[in-house]
Design an enzyme around this catalytic site. Structure first.
Site: not given
Ligand code: F6P
Length: 573
Positions: A287-288, A404, A537, A373, A221
């Site tokens: 990464g996270r 709401h 992937k 993850e 990506e």
């Protein structure tokens, strides 16, 4: 070097604490009304301070016995030992044989003793890279860094996905009041070409800087979007007469309008970005868990190095709390254990995170990657199957919007949904209602006060509910009474911070990082790998030729997938 501990997770379900918790859960008759009435000290006893965060656990389905057994569970599963192993750089990510050192990203300069891991002077490297990011940020902010036409950068477009997107965009939105005037960040993540198209549609290429953020610099990506953005830049600059349509012209444009953040500098160079304009980090930052590394370069430009340092100090303050507070007063430990309690003993499947701060509107999305993850695993770190459910679904939206929309289910549905309510006391924008509504809201009312009245009201309603007698006493017709009863005993945690400063944001993120860690240790899983994202992937790359029209590739698909692709091809003009 893999530690012995890493090879042998404790099976939590075999501990005496687990047996105690099973028994306590079986005997538990939740009664938050009664518990508060009979125990005036409950609110105080179950409220904790972690750095600037006031954390009220008292509206949880928690008794002193349950809390003691949960703390025992942490002790028996080695939470403190594994925490210490993480901080000291042991390879607690066994499936990738890596240290897990996001906490090193925010150690203040000069912290003693210095951290050396696997032959690396971690502190020195972290500080050197930060200095590089800060130097670049200052150049962009001051206008010393210009595009090909000599103009100052006005828009920074971060191209990344997952951890290379969610943290930066969440923090940028959260800290919007601190963003320098005249600067704007945008974030492109989705390979849907709409994302790049929409984010660049109204941009002036001469004043746009792209940051390609990818730990691996191999993510489909991000690289695709980076190529689309580069092509847009070239075409727009050529059309504007700003560059020649030559190799030199294009290379010059990339040099001034593209920088990168990655651990793979060779791939950065292959893309055409000068590694002088690349900021690095290390394989021991997941990464996270990377928003406070160079992955935060867009944020560092937007809010400036000083504020970025404040963010880091907030992370560090929570790290210190987690590292040093006794387990029974350690907020990330207690919140992680509560999540285990609800998941494994009270049959909760999801967990809501409900920020009462509009600027935190991307925080639940950020937490989804961090938590799911990390802990969405079915095998333990030694490869054996897990012995209990793991990984609840995290979700949420800011209050009051959620009130709401989906709160009905939290209040009166059949499922138990533990929820974290997060609020800040001082709003970034203090507004008063000039007119009031003539009834409940007086002229000159503080709108943020009204907002937080909702924050307080919701946890109260969820905890204490409304009995049939109370509903009747309001004059409700008998046939409607049952529909209007609220059972109560719906657990919530309230987190209250003074204001959404960079430091508080760092504290909040670190809090959830450590909550996630604690759950992972109890379940015996590796919270730092993510093999579960690989198959999709790989298949996408295999399927791409079929989508593009390769009949043999289409024939190789299963019947459902082949039919879907064939249908797509008939619909695509
Ligand atoms: O596919 C999952 C993942 O590997 C995440 O863990 C990561 O944050 C994201 O992709 C992006 O990876 P990268 O920063 O290497 O482009």
């Amino acid at each position: 070097m893999r530690t012995e501990l890493a090879k042998q997770p404790v099976d939590a379900t075999t501990t005496s604490a687990w047996a105690d918790l099973s028994r306590l859960s079986g005997d538990l008759e939740p009664d938050l009304r009664g518990w508060f009435e009979s125990d005036p000290a409950r609110a105080e006893r179950f409220a904790f301070q972690a750095a600037d965060l006031y954390v009220d656990l008292s509206k949880n389905l928690l008794t002193d016995d349950v809390l003691a057994a949960l703390v025992d569970l942490a002790g028996q599963t080695g939470v403190a030992e594994r925490r210490d192993a993480m901080f000291s750089g042991e390879h607690i990510n066994p499936t990738e044989d890596r240290a897990v050192l996001h906490t090193a990203l925010r150690r203040p300069a000069g912290t003693a003793p210095a951290l050396h891991v696997d032959g690396q002077d971690v502190d020195a490297d972290v500080r050197a890279e930060l200095a590089k990011v800060y130097g670049f940020a200052e150049k962009v902010r001051s206008g010393e860094w210009t595009g090909v036409t000599g103009e100052k950068v006005r828009t920074i477009v971060n191209i990344g996905i997952g951890g290379s997107d969610l943290g930066p965009v969440m923090a940028y939105e959260a800290l919007e009041p601190y963003v320098a005037e005249g600067l704007e960040c945008r974030f492109v993540s989705n390979i849907d070409p709409t994302d790049v198209a929409q984010k660049t549609a109204d941009l002036d290429p001469a004043t746009t800087l792209f940051i390609v953020a990818s730990k691996t610099f191999g993510t489909l990506e991000t690289l695709t979007n980076a190529r689309l953005a580069r092509d847009w830049l070239w075409r727009s600059l050529v059309a504007a007469g700003a560059i020649e349509d030559t190799d030199e012209g294009r290379a010059g444009a990339v040099a001034k309008h593209f920088v990168a953040v990655s651990t793979a500098l060779d791939k950065v160079a292959a893309f055409g970005i000068d590694t002088e304009n690349a900021f690095g980090f290390w394989d021991w930052v997941g990464g996270r868990y990377s928003m406070d590394s160079a992955i935060g370069t867009s944020l560092a430009i937007a809010i400036g190095p000083e504020r970025f340092e404040e963010l880091l100090s907030g992370f560090h303050a929570m790290d210190e709390h987690f590292r040093t507070a006794p387990l029974e007063r350690n907020v990330p430990v207690l919140m992680g254990l509560l999540n285990v309690w609800y998941t494994n003993f009270r049959d909760a499947h999801t967990h809501a995170v409900l920020p009462y701060a509009q600027q935190l509107h991307r925080f639940p999305a950020y937490l989804q990657q961090l938590t799911m993850e990390s802990n969405g695993k079915s095998v333990r770190w030694d490869g054996s199957p897990v012995t209990a459910d793991t990984g609840e679904v995290f979700w949420g939206e800011p209050g009051t919007n959620g009130q709401h929309a989906f709160y009905q289910l939290i209040h009166q549905g059949t499922r138990l949904i533990p929820a974290d309510f997060i609020a800040v006391a001082q709003p970034a924008y203090g507004l008063t209602d000039p007119v009031g509504d003539g009834k409940a809201v007086a002229p000159g009312a503080d709108v943020h006060g009204l907002f937080l009245a909702n924050f307080f009201a919701q946890t109260k309603a969820l905890a204490f509910g409304r009995t049939a007698d109370e509903v009747r006493a309001e004059g409700t017709p008998e046939e409607l009474v049952s529909a209007r009863v609220f059972s109560g005993n719906r657990p919530t945690t309230s987190i209250l911070a003074p204001a959404l400063t960079p430091s508080v944001l760092g504290q909040l993120v670190a809090l959830y990082e450590h909550i996630t860690f604690v759950q992972g240790v109890v379940w015996g899983i590796d919270s730092f790998d993510q093999w579960g994202v690989e198959l999709g992937k790989k298949l996408a790359l295999e399927i791409a030729p079929a989508v593009a029209g390769d009949e043999a590739a289409l024939a190789a698909q299963d019947a459902s997938t082949a039919a879907l692709i064939a249908r797509y091809r008939t619909l695509r003009p």
